[in-house]
Design a protein around this motif. Sequence first.
Motif, PDB file in Angstrom:
ATOM      1  N   ILE A   1     -58.046 -66.692 -60.465  1.00 36.74           N
ATOM      2  CA  ILE A   1     -57.723 -66.357 -59.083  1.00 36.74           C
ATOM      3  C   ILE A   1     -58.594 -65.178 -58.674  1.00 36.74           C
ATOM      4  O   ILE A   1     -58.594 -64.140 -59.317  1.00 36.74           O
ATOM      5  N   LYS A   2     -59.348 -65.376 -57.626  1.00 39.09           N
ATOM      6  CA  LYS A   2     -60.259 -64.342 -57.138  1.00 39.09           C
ATOM      7  C   LYS A   2     -59.511 -63.436 -56.162  1.00 39.09           C
ATOM      8  O   LYS A   2     -58.954 -63.899 -55.175  1.00 39.09           O
ATOM      9  N   GLU A   3     -59.506 -62.153 -56.467  1.00 38.44           N
ATOM     10  CA  GLU A   3     -58.851 -61.162 -55.619  1.00 38.44           C
ATOM     11  C   GLU A   3     -59.769 -60.800 -54.447  1.00 38.44           C
ATOM     12  O   GLU A   3     -60.964 -60.614 -54.615  1.00 38.44           O
ATOM     13  N   LYS A   4     -59.188 -60.710 -53.262  1.00 34.35           N
ATOM     14  CA  LYS A   4     -59.964 -60.305 -52.088  1.00 34.35           C
ATOM     15  C   LYS A   4     -60.359 -58.837 -52.238  1.00 34.35           C
ATOM     16  O   LYS A   4     -59.591 -58.040 -52.772  1.00 34.35           O
ATOM     17  N   PRO A   5     -61.550 -58.469 -51.758  1.00 35.73           N
ATOM     18  CA  PRO A   5     -61.964 -57.064 -51.834  1.00 35.73           C
ATOM     19  C   PRO A   5     -61.058 -56.169 -50.988  1.00 35.73           C
ATOM     20  O   PRO A   5     -60.596 -56.568 -49.918  1.00 35.73           O
ATOM     21  N   VAL A   6     -60.806 -54.975 -51.481  1.00 37.04           N
ATOM     22  CA  VAL A   6     -60.030 -53.990 -50.733  1.00 37.04           C
ATOM     23  C   VAL A   6     -60.890 -53.516 -49.560  1.00 37.04           C
ATOM     24  O   VAL A   6     -62.054 -53.149 -49.735  1.00 37.04           O
ATOM     25  N   ALA A   7     -60.331 -53.532 -48.381  1.00 37.06           N
ATOM     26  CA  ALA A   7     -61.064 -53.131 -47.174  1.00 37.06           C
ATOM     27  C   ALA A   7     -61.287 -51.619 -47.146  1.00 37.06           C
ATOM     28  O   ALA A   7     -60.443 -50.840 -47.598  1.00 37.06           O
ATOM     29  N   SER A   8     -62.397 -51.230 -46.595  1.00 37.14           N
ATOM     30  CA  SER A   8     -62.703 -49.815 -46.428  1.00 37.14           C
ATOM     31  C   SER A   8     -61.722 -49.192 -45.439  1.00 37.14           C
ATOM     32  O   SER A   8     -61.401 -49.795 -44.407  1.00 37.14           O
ATOM     33  N   PRO A   9     -61.278 -47.964 -45.712  1.00 41.41           N
ATOM     34  CA  PRO A   9     -60.383 -47.284 -44.773  1.00 41.41           C
ATOM     35  C   PRO A   9     -61.125 -46.598 -43.619  1.00 41.41           C
ATOM     36  O   PRO A   9     -60.516 -45.902 -42.818  1.00 41.41           O
ATOM     37  N   CYS A  10     -62.420 -46.811 -43.530  1.00 37.08           N
ATOM     38  CA  CYS A  10     -63.227 -46.177 -42.485  1.00 37.08           C
ATOM     39  C   CYS A  10     -62.687 -46.531 -41.093  1.00 37.08           C
ATOM     40  O   CYS A  10     -62.378 -47.682 -40.812  1.00 37.08           O
ATOM     41  N   VAL A  11     -62.594 -45.509 -40.242  1.00 33.05           N
ATOM     42  CA  VAL A  11     -62.136 -45.715 -38.866  1.00 33.05           C
ATOM     43  C   VAL A  11     -63.229 -45.319 -37.867  1.00 33.05           C
ATOM     44  O   VAL A  11     -62.955 -45.079 -36.696  1.00 33.05           O
ATOM     45  N   SER A  12     -64.463 -45.234 -38.351  1.00 37.71           N
ATOM     46  CA  SER A  12     -65.640 -44.908 -37.532  1.00 37.71           C
ATOM     47  C   SER A  12     -65.539 -43.552 -36.840  1.00 37.71           C
ATOM     48  O   SER A  12     -66.008 -43.374 -35.722  1.00 37.71           O
ATOM     49  N   VAL A  13     -64.896 -42.603 -37.504  1.00 38.26           N
ATOM     50  CA  VAL A  13     -64.865 -41.212 -37.063  1.00 38.26           C
ATOM     51  C   VAL A  13     -65.491 -40.417 -38.208  1.00 38.26           C
ATOM     52  O   VAL A  13     -64.808 -39.832 -39.027  1.00 38.26           O
ATOM     53  N   CYS A  14     -66.802 -40.464 -38.272  1.00 41.36           N
ATOM     54  CA  CYS A  14     -67.527 -39.920 -39.423  1.00 41.36           C
ATOM     55  C   CYS A  14     -67.940 -38.480 -39.168  1.00 41.36           C
ATOM     56  O   CYS A  14     -68.994 -38.211 -38.600  1.00 41.36           O
ATOM     57  N   ALA A  15     -67.070 -37.559 -39.563  1.00 36.76           N
ATOM     58  CA  ALA A  15     -67.349 -36.130 -39.453  1.00 36.76           C
ATOM     59  C   ALA A  15     -66.737 -35.460 -40.664  1.00 36.76           C
ATOM     60  O   ALA A  15     -65.550 -35.661 -40.949  1.00 36.76           O
ATOM     61  N   LEU A  16     -67.539 -34.708 -41.393  1.00 33.11           N
ATOM     62  CA  LEU A  16     -67.059 -34.045 -42.599  1.00 33.11           C
ATOM     63  C   LEU A  16     -66.574 -32.636 -42.293  1.00 33.11           C
ATOM     64  O   LEU A  16     -67.174 -31.929 -41.475  1.00 33.11           O
TER      65      LEU A  16
ATOM     66  N   GLU B   1     -65.394 -28.720 -43.913  1.00 32.60           N
ATOM     67  CA  GLU B   1     -66.093 -27.763 -44.772  1.00 32.60           C
ATOM     68  C   GLU B   1     -65.991 -28.100 -46.260  1.00 32.60           C
ATOM     69  O   GLU B   1     -66.739 -27.576 -47.071  1.00 32.60           O
ATOM     70  N   GLU B   2     -65.081 -28.990 -46.623  1.00 35.67           N
ATOM     71  CA  GLU B   2     -64.926 -29.411 -48.021  1.00 35.67           C
ATOM     72  C   GLU B   2     -65.528 -30.795 -48.269  1.00 35.67           C
ATOM     73  O   GLU B   2     -65.261 -31.412 -49.297  1.00 35.67           O
ATOM     74  N   ASP B   3     -66.325 -31.284 -47.342  1.00 38.48           N
ATOM     75  CA  ASP B   3     -66.949 -32.616 -47.421  1.00 38.48           C
ATOM     76  C   ASP B   3     -65.924 -33.744 -47.493  1.00 38.48           C
ATOM     77  O   ASP B   3     -66.096 -34.730 -48.202  1.00 38.48           O
ATOM     78  N   ILE B   4     -64.849 -33.586 -46.722  1.00 41.49           N
ATOM     79  CA  ILE B   4     -63.835 -34.632 -46.576  1.00 41.49           C
ATOM     80  C   ILE B   4     -63.976 -35.189 -45.163  1.00 41.49           C
ATOM     81  O   ILE B   4     -64.038 -34.435 -44.189  1.00 41.49           O
ATOM     82  N   CYS B   5     -64.031 -36.509 -45.056  1.00 42.88           N
ATOM     83  CA  CYS B   5     -64.168 -37.141 -43.743  1.00 42.88           C
ATOM     84  C   CYS B   5     -62.899 -36.915 -42.922  1.00 42.88           C
ATOM     85  O   CYS B   5     -61.786 -37.133 -43.402  1.00 42.88           O
ATOM     86  N   MET B   6     -63.086 -36.505 -41.687  1.00 42.17           N
ATOM     87  CA  MET B   6     -61.953 -36.241 -40.800  1.00 42.17           C
ATOM     88  C   MET B   6     -61.335 -37.536 -40.269  1.00 42.17           C
ATOM     89  O   MET B   6     -60.261 -37.516 -39.685  1.00 42.17           O
ATOM     90  N   GLY B   7     -61.999 -38.661 -40.477  1.00 46.46           N
ATOM     91  CA  GLY B   7     -61.468 -39.948 -40.018  1.00 46.46           C
ATOM     92  C   GLY B   7     -60.653 -40.664 -41.074  1.00 46.46           C
ATOM     93  O   GLY B   7     -59.530 -41.085 -40.834  1.00 46.46           O
ATOM     94  N   CYS B   8     -61.214 -40.785 -42.288  1.00 48.00           N
ATOM     95  CA  CYS B   8     -60.539 -41.578 -43.332  1.00 48.00           C
ATOM     96  C   CYS B   8     -60.041 -40.732 -44.498  1.00 48.00           C
ATOM     97  O   CYS B   8     -59.352 -41.243 -45.379  1.00 48.00           O
ATOM     98  N   TYR B   9     -60.399 -39.463 -44.547  1.00 52.37           N
ATOM     99  CA  TYR B   9     -59.959 -38.513 -45.568  1.00 52.37           C
ATOM    100  C   TYR B   9     -60.492 -38.804 -46.966  1.00 52.37           C
ATOM    101  O   TYR B   9     -59.957 -38.324 -47.948  1.00 52.37           O
TER     102      TYR B   9
END
Length: 64
Positions: A5-20, A22-30
């Motif tokens: 049984i082939k497992e579907k790929p886990v979808a990216s949590p990206c919400v197209s708010v790409c801003a890091l 000061e700790e290099d954590i994305c403010m959109g998807c964390y």
Amino acid sequence: MSVEIKEKPVASPCVSVCALDEEDICMGCYRSLREIGDWSELNNAAKREVIVLANQRCRARYGS
């Protein structure tokens, strides 16, 4: 006869708010910058772990 049984790929949590922050954590998807960069190479279990960590970061910043 074995059926794989082939497992579907886990979808990216990206919400197209790409801003890091000061700790290099994305403010959109964390996700961290490294987690974002590694995403396409991770297996589904590792992707789910990243999502858990990202959710924890979000809750730590904004509360439950």
